[in-house]
Design an enzyme around this catalytic site. Structure first.
Site, PDB file in Angstrom:
ATOM      1  N   ARG A  18       0.833  -1.325  -0.006  1.00  0.00           N
ATOM      2  CA  ARG A  18       0.121   0.003  -0.006  1.00  0.00           C
ATOM      3  C   ARG A  18       0.997   1.281  -0.105  1.00  0.00           C
ATOM      4  NH1 ARG A  18      -0.653  -1.821   5.626  1.00  0.00           N
ATOM      5  NH2 ARG A  18       0.711  -0.203   6.792  1.00  0.00           N
ATOM      6  N   VAL A  66      10.463  -7.404   7.381  1.00  0.00           N
ATOM      7  CA  VAL A  66      11.691  -6.998   7.421  1.00  0.00           C
ATOM      8  C   VAL A  66      12.328  -7.159   8.792  1.00  0.00           C
ATOM      9  CG1 VAL A  66      11.331  -5.394   5.407  1.00  0.00           C
ATOM     10  CG2 VAL A  66      11.080  -4.406   7.965  1.00  0.00           C
ATOM     11  N   SER A 151      13.110   9.689   5.236  1.00  0.00           N
ATOM     12  CA  SER A 151      12.044  10.878   5.499  1.00  0.00           C
ATOM     13  C   SER A 151      12.777  12.078   5.808  1.00  0.00           C
ATOM     14  CB  SER A 151      11.077  10.445   6.666  1.00  0.00           C
ATOM     15  OG  SER A 151      10.525  11.309   7.201  1.00  0.00           O
ATOM     16  N   TYR A 164      10.649   7.438  15.843  1.00  0.00           N
ATOM     17  CA  TYR A 164      10.480   7.468  14.387  1.00  0.00           C
ATOM     18  C   TYR A 164      11.761   8.195  13.714  1.00  0.00           C
ATOM     19  CZ  TYR A 164       8.736   8.221   9.586  1.00  0.00           C
ATOM     20  OH  TYR A 164       8.688   8.322   8.310  1.00  0.00           O
ATOM     21  N   ALA A 166      14.522   8.870  15.256  1.00  0.00           N
ATOM     22  CA  ALA A 166      15.668   8.491  15.666  1.00  0.00           C
ATOM     23  C   ALA A 166      16.167   7.432  14.671  1.00  0.00           C
ATOM     24  CB  ALA A 166      15.757   7.859  17.119  1.00  0.00           C
ATOM     25  N   LYS A 168      15.036   6.909  11.598  1.00  0.00           N
ATOM     26  CA  LYS A 168      15.274   7.333  10.252  1.00  0.00           C
ATOM     27  C   LYS A 168      16.755   8.116   9.993  1.00  0.00           C
ATOM     28  CE  LYS A 168      11.430   6.007   8.040  1.00  0.00           C
ATOM     29  NZ  LYS A 168      11.341   5.449   6.973  1.00  0.00           N
TER      30      LYS A 168
HETATM   31  N1  LIG Z   1       3.663   8.773   5.032  1.00  0.00           N
HETATM   32  C1  LIG Z   1       4.647   9.833   5.173  1.00  0.00           C
HETATM   33  O1  LIG Z   1       4.087  10.975   5.489  1.00  0.00           O
HETATM   34  C2  LIG Z   1       6.095   9.608   4.973  1.00  0.00           C
HETATM   35  C3  LIG Z   1       6.945  10.501   4.879  1.00  0.00           C
HETATM   36  C4  LIG Z   1       8.097  10.383   4.575  1.00  0.00           C
HETATM   37  C5  LIG Z   1       8.712   8.900   4.651  1.00  0.00           C
HETATM   38  N2  LIG Z   1       7.722   7.944   4.808  1.00  0.00           N
HETATM   39  C6  LIG Z   1       8.297   6.462   4.802  1.00  0.00           C
HETATM   40  O2  LIG Z   1       7.833   5.950   3.574  1.00  0.00           O
HETATM   41  C7  LIG Z   1       7.832   4.528   3.646  1.00  0.00           C
HETATM   42  C8  LIG Z   1       6.197   4.161   3.440  1.00  0.00           C
HETATM   43  O3  LIG Z   1       5.297   4.911   4.132  1.00  0.00           O
HETATM   44  P1  LIG Z   1       3.739   4.861   3.677  1.00  0.00           P
HETATM   45  O4  LIG Z   1       3.530   6.212   4.137  1.00  0.00           O
HETATM   46  O5  LIG Z   1       3.707   4.305   2.567  1.00  0.00           O
HETATM   47  O6  LIG Z   1       3.270   3.962   4.897  1.00  0.00           O
HETATM   48  P2  LIG Z   1       1.920   2.804   5.008  1.00  0.00           P
HETATM   49  O7  LIG Z   1       1.074   3.420   3.985  1.00  0.00           O
HETATM   50  O8  LIG Z   1       1.796   2.610   6.473  1.00  0.00           O
HETATM   51  O9  LIG Z   1       2.693   1.494   4.283  1.00  0.00           O
HETATM   52  C9  LIG Z   1       3.630   1.031   5.074  1.00  0.00           C
HETATM   53  C10 LIG Z   1       4.061  -0.328   4.333  1.00  0.00           C
HETATM   54  O10 LIG Z   1       5.169  -0.800   4.938  1.00  0.00           O
HETATM   55  C11 LIG Z   1       4.734  -2.450   5.357  1.00  0.00           C
HETATM   56  N3  LIG Z   1       5.604  -2.659   6.542  1.00  0.00           N
HETATM   57  C12 LIG Z   1       5.461  -2.342   7.817  1.00  0.00           C
HETATM   58  N4  LIG Z   1       6.153  -2.783   8.666  1.00  0.00           N
HETATM   59  C13 LIG Z   1       6.564  -4.073   7.938  1.00  0.00           C
HETATM   60  C14 LIG Z   1       7.441  -4.935   8.256  1.00  0.00           C
HETATM   61  N5  LIG Z   1       7.923  -5.255   9.577  1.00  0.00           N
HETATM   62  N6  LIG Z   1       7.677  -5.954   7.264  1.00  0.00           N
HETATM   63  C15 LIG Z   1       7.493  -5.458   5.933  1.00  0.00           C
HETATM   64  N7  LIG Z   1       6.637  -4.514   5.843  1.00  0.00           N
HETATM   65  C16 LIG Z   1       6.180  -3.705   6.651  1.00  0.00           C
HETATM   66  C17 LIG Z   1       3.275  -2.099   5.314  1.00  0.00           C
HETATM   67  O11 LIG Z   1       2.820  -3.328   5.047  1.00  0.00           O
HETATM   68  P3  LIG Z   1       2.442  -4.606   6.197  1.00  0.00           P
HETATM   69  O12 LIG Z   1       2.025  -3.947   7.603  1.00  0.00           O
HETATM   70  O13 LIG Z   1       1.317  -5.479   5.707  1.00  0.00           O
HETATM   71  O14 LIG Z   1       3.856  -5.266   6.428  1.00  0.00           O
HETATM   72  C18 LIG Z   1       3.012  -1.372   4.143  1.00  0.00           C
HETATM   73  O15 LIG Z   1       2.959  -1.846   2.752  1.00  0.00           O
HETATM   74  C19 LIG Z   1       8.035   4.299   5.374  1.00  0.00           C
HETATM   75  O16 LIG Z   1       9.326   3.894   5.363  1.00  0.00           O
HETATM   76  C20 LIG Z   1       7.717   5.763   5.854  1.00  0.00           C
HETATM   77  O17 LIG Z   1       8.556   6.006   7.077  1.00  0.00           O
HETATM   78  C21 LIG Z   1       6.505   8.291   4.905  1.00  0.00           C
END
Ligand SMILES: NC(=O)c1ccc[n+]([C@@H]2O[C@H](COP(=O)([O-])OP(=O)(O)OC[C@H]3O[C@@H](n4cnc5c(N)ncnc54)[C@H](OP(=O)(O)O)[C@@H]3O)[C@@H](O)[C@H]2O)c1
Length: 273
Positions: A18, A66, A151, A164, A166, A168
């Site tokens: 997702r 992971v 991030s 979070y 720390a 990143k």
């Molecule tokens: N949203 C923001 O504002 C933002 C900003 C900057 C950076 N980011 C970074 O971008 C990345 C993706 O974020 P997103 O916003 O797309 O988040 P999200 O919508 O919550 O999706 C997170 C994804 O990571 C997977 N995941 C979580 N824990 C996992 C694990 N232990 N092993 C394997 N997969 C795992 C989830 O799937 P399952 O739970 O099914 O495993 C999901 O597919 C993250 O690293 C986040 O820190 C997000």
């Protein structure tokens, strides 16, 4: 860019069920590269992989947690024919991540374990272990691309997000060092560092703030967008475009900070090291 075997590079994307990860898998597959769509929720991974196949791409779902290196080994074993056919995994996108909030002194006392350790396990050791598993064969072949989704929280602080932030920062520091060691070896390691992205993770943040403050969801979303230096939420499509640019390119050790908004018809990016 084609692989040594003459096929498009095979890409593994973690957290691809997702949000940002699904957008990256989509972008990479529709650009012609086969993709392993990895995460824990298999319904999500199967749905994304099926969609990509329907749209003419090649994609396989995979169960990868992971925090558990054995699950990556098992997925690689299960897909060993497909991986061999493509001459190995040439592109790795470390995207899986979690984000929880709490005051910094209370972060360590969650009901399900120490929140600092939990964030480090997923957001730092997760990418590090995947790199340790896949980079050696990239180095043997003399070609590989590794992009990790960090991030803005890897570059600056945010209140109530110490665990979070720390984790990143750890990922950013690790990547900076590894990229220096990889220089000239054909394998590159880069980061994207988006500010708030319009994704399910941010939807959860909005829900939490609404619950705590009683503000409306629309106001909260506008508030988060206003926190971004570009004044708008980054979109998952914008992140995926920058990730593909890094996968296709030869830059090494760069951080694509994405402040939100656009510049010259393209997503705004501050390129830094
Ligand atoms: N949203 C923001 O504002 C933002 C900003 C900057 C950076 N980011 C970074 O971008 C990345 C993706 O974020 P997103 O916003 O797309 O988040 P999200 O919508 O919550 O999706 C997170 C994804 O990571 C997977 N995941 C979580 N824990 C996992 C694990 N232990 N092993 C394997 N997969 C795992 C989830 O799937 P399952 O739970 O099914 O495993 C999901 O597919 C993250 O690293 C986040 O820190 C997000």
């Amino acid at each position: 860019m084609d692989n040594v075997s003459g096929t498009r590079p095979l890409c593994l994307v973690t957290g691809a069920g997702r949000g940002i990860g699904a957008a990256i898998a989509r972008r990479v597959a529709l650009a012609g590269s086969p993709v392993i769509v990895a995460a824990r929720s298999q319904d999500d991974c199967v749905a994304v992989a099926n969609e990509l196949v329907r749209r003419g791409g090649r994609a396989w779902p995979a169960y990868v947690d992971v925090t558990d290196p054995a699950t990556l080994d098992e997925a690689l074993l299960e897909l060993s024919d497909e991986i061999a056919e493509h001459g190995g995994i040439a592109w790795l996108v470390n995207n899986a991540g979690i984000a929880e909030t709490a005051p910094f002194l209370r972060h360590g006392r969650g009901g399900d374990g120490d929140t600092y350790e939990k964030h480090l396990r997923v957001n730092f050791h997760g990418p590090r272990r995947a790199i340790e598993r896949l980079a050696p064969s990239m180095l043997e072949r003399g070609h590989g691309r590794i992009v990790s989704v960090a991030s803005s929280a890897g570059l600056i602080g945010y209140p109530y997000a110490a665990a979070y932030v720390a984790s990143k920062h750890a990922l950013v520091g690790y990547t900076r060092c590894a990229a220096l060691e990889l220089e000239g070896k054909g394998v590159t390691m880069n980061l994207v560092a988006p500010h708030y992205v319009d994704s399910p993770m941010t939807d959860q943040t909005v829900e939490r703030i609404v619950k705590k403050t009683g503000r409306s969801a629309a106001d909260t979303r506008a508030f988060l967008a206003a926190q971004n230096p570009g004044g708008a939420l980054v979109t998952t499509d914008e992140v995926s475009a920058v990730v593909l640019e890094l996968l296709n390119g030869a830059q090494n050790g760069v951080i694509a900070e994405m402040p939100g908004g656009s510049a010259g018809g393209k997503p705004a990016v501050n390129w830094r090291t």
